[in-house]
Design an enzyme around this catalytic site. Structure first.
Site, PDB file in Angstrom:
ATOM      1  N   GLY A   1      16.377  -1.154  -7.765  1.00 15.34           N
ATOM      2  CA  GLY A   1      17.693  -1.152  -8.386  1.00 15.34           C
ATOM      3  C   GLY A   1      18.348  -2.515  -8.430  1.00 15.34           C
ATOM      4  O   GLY A   1      19.490  -2.651  -8.878  1.00 15.34           O
TER       5      GLY A   1
ATOM      6  N   GLY B   1       3.921 -13.395 -10.832  1.00 16.45           N
ATOM      7  CA  GLY B   1       2.756 -12.886 -11.538  1.00 16.45           C
ATOM      8  C   GLY B   1       2.895 -13.068 -13.038  1.00 16.45           C
ATOM      9  O   GLY B   1       3.785 -13.781 -13.513  1.00 16.45           O
TER      10      GLY B   1
ATOM     11  N   ASP C   1      -3.790  -8.643  -8.444  1.00 14.69           N
ATOM     12  CA  ASP C   1      -4.523  -8.061  -9.568  1.00 14.69           C
ATOM     13  C   ASP C   1      -5.498  -9.036 -10.227  1.00 14.69           C
ATOM     14  O   ASP C   1      -6.422  -8.601 -10.920  1.00 14.69           O
ATOM     15  CB  ASP C   1      -3.543  -7.561 -10.639  1.00 14.69           C
ATOM     16  CG  ASP C   1      -2.534  -6.573 -10.098  1.00 14.69           C
ATOM     17  OD1 ASP C   1      -2.882  -5.837  -9.154  1.00 14.69           O
ATOM     18  OD2 ASP C   1      -1.394  -6.544 -10.599  1.00 14.69           O
TER      19      ASP C   1
ATOM     20  N   GLY D   1      -4.436  -2.849  -8.941  1.00 17.04           N
ATOM     21  CA  GLY D   1      -4.981  -3.751  -9.945  1.00 17.04           C
ATOM     22  C   GLY D   1      -4.391  -3.569 -11.326  1.00 17.04           C
ATOM     23  O   GLY D   1      -4.742  -4.296 -12.253  1.00 17.04           O
TER      24      GLY D   1
ATOM     25  N   GLU E   1      -7.010   1.777 -10.370  1.00 13.73           N
ATOM     26  CA  GLU E   1      -5.899   2.631 -10.781  1.00 13.73           C
ATOM     27  C   GLU E   1      -5.671   2.611 -12.291  1.00 13.73           C
ATOM     28  O   GLU E   1      -5.052   3.516 -12.847  1.00 13.73           O
ATOM     29  CB  GLU E   1      -4.611   2.206 -10.076  1.00 13.73           C
ATOM     30  CG  GLU E   1      -4.096   0.831 -10.473  1.00 13.73           C
ATOM     31  CD  GLU E   1      -2.808   0.447  -9.764  1.00 13.73           C
ATOM     32  OE1 GLU E   1      -2.224   1.306  -9.073  1.00 13.73           O
ATOM     33  OE2 GLU E   1      -2.391  -0.721  -9.894  1.00 13.73           O
TER      34      GLU E   1
END
Length: 359
Positions: free
Chosen positions: A77, A114, A141, A184, A233
């Site tokens: 949030g 990232g 990842d 990942g 995933e």
């Protein structure tokens, strides 16, 4: 005297504190003032901005190995690009960020993030027009273009490998297979590296097509009646809904194969930072500081065939596969994936691991 800011954004991982500590050490040796921005963009857009002055006492060297971010990455949030976009307040949010940066009077900002964070930085680069913007890539990842490694990936691979190593012992005791779902996102690098290291019999990643019947046959003809199956995933199974590991587990059960689906989840984001990640973090920190020395801006540190250098954010953004961000309407991110010619795919195949329908 230069004044620089350091900020971590996006998901956390191991290695962030090593980067922060070494950036602080190197900057202080240059006589610069170092500010740590707390809670990412949420801390930056508050009035006044939430910052702390960093020095050798703030983050002792013995704590640099710890996972997570000493500066925090924000909370659920928190005010960031995603929540601002959802609330229709993105323009106002951008203005607040730029105003805060002007108030802090930074000469440079080092953003540790990232592909989402760096894509946002490039797409909203006008915010950083009054300072040098230097980015350091971090993600478990390994889905960022133009760099062979990212801070956090090595430790995540070690965590996934250790998790599978422990499962192998109980798998053997109960003649059972474990379907381990790795993180990942849409990139299979973590599953591929961790699966090979752990001796998995099957590795399933989003980039390589596979057939569930072939998976079942491979397991039935395995030399043992136990083992590890690693599935990323990001794998999508046509005609099925739910988590990939659960779907595959049900298929194995229907075929008479004893198994359990397990989810290491956030354990892949933690763990003492490996030596490889620490060395990479130190090299990236050194490169980022040299970039400031050389008056570079809008650049990212990168590892290219063991050479650490800077690449432009423009090249970073153009080099990846441009995809729509699922959380921020209109945002495009630059993603990288396991390449079809990745040598580890051949290694897995030659070692008798079912990796999918590779040519």
């Amino acid at each position: 005297m230069k004044k620089i800011g350091i900020m971590t954004t996006g998901g956390d991982c191991s290695g962030l504190n090593t980067v922060i500590q070494r950036l602080t050490r190197g900057a202080r040796l240059r006589g610069w003032q170092v500010l740590g921005i707390l809670d990412g963009t949420d801390g930056l857009c508050t009035t006044p901005p939430r910052v702390i002055e960093l020095n050798d006492d703030t983050l002792p060297i013995e704590n640099a190995r710890l996972a997570g971010s000493f500066l925090h990455n924000g909370h659920a949030g928190a005010m960031n690009f995603e929540t601002a976009a959802e609330g229709g307040k993105l323009d106002n949010f951008n203005k607040r960020l730029r105003k805060s940066l002007q108030e802090l009077k930074l000469d440079a900002l080092i953003l540790i993030g990232g592909n989402g964070s760096l894509s946002l930085a490039w797409c909203n680069r006008a915010i950083y027009a009054d300072l040098q913007l230097i980015c350091i890539p971090k993600t478990i990842d390994l889905d960022m273009p133009l760099t062979d490694r990212t801070v956090g990936f090595s430790t995540a691979v070690q965590q996934l490998t250790s998790f599978c190593d422990q499962l192998m012992l109980t798998a053997r005791s109960h003649h059972r297979w474990f379907v381990v779902q790795s993180m990942g996102r849409d990139c299979g690098a973590l599953a591929l590296h961790g699966g090979i290291a752990a001796g998995a019999r099957v590795i399933l990643i989003p980039e390589i097509k596979f057939d569930l019947d072939s998976v079942i046959e491979h397991i039935k003809h395995a030399a043992t009646d136990y083992g590890i199956i690693v599935v990323s995933e990001g794998v999508h199974l046509r005609g099925h809904s739910g988590r990939p590991a659960d779907i595959i587990s049900r298929k194995l059960t229907a075929a008479g194969i004893a198994n359990r689906a397990v989810f290491p989840e956030y354990t892949q984001r933690v763990g003492d930072t490996t030596a490889c990640d620490r060395i990479l973090a130190v090299r990236f920190a050194d490169c980022a500081l040299h970039a400031i020395d050389n008056n570079e801006t809008y650049v990212m540190t990168a590892l290219d065939d063991n050479d650490v250098k800077t690449v432009s954010l423009s090249d970073f953004f153009d080099a990846g596969e441009i995809v729509d961000d699922p959380k921020i309407p209109g945002l495009k991110t630059s993603d990288a994936f396991v390449a079809p010619d990745d040598p580890l795919l051949d290694v897995a195949h030659h070692m008798g691991i079912y990796i999918g329908e590779i040519k």
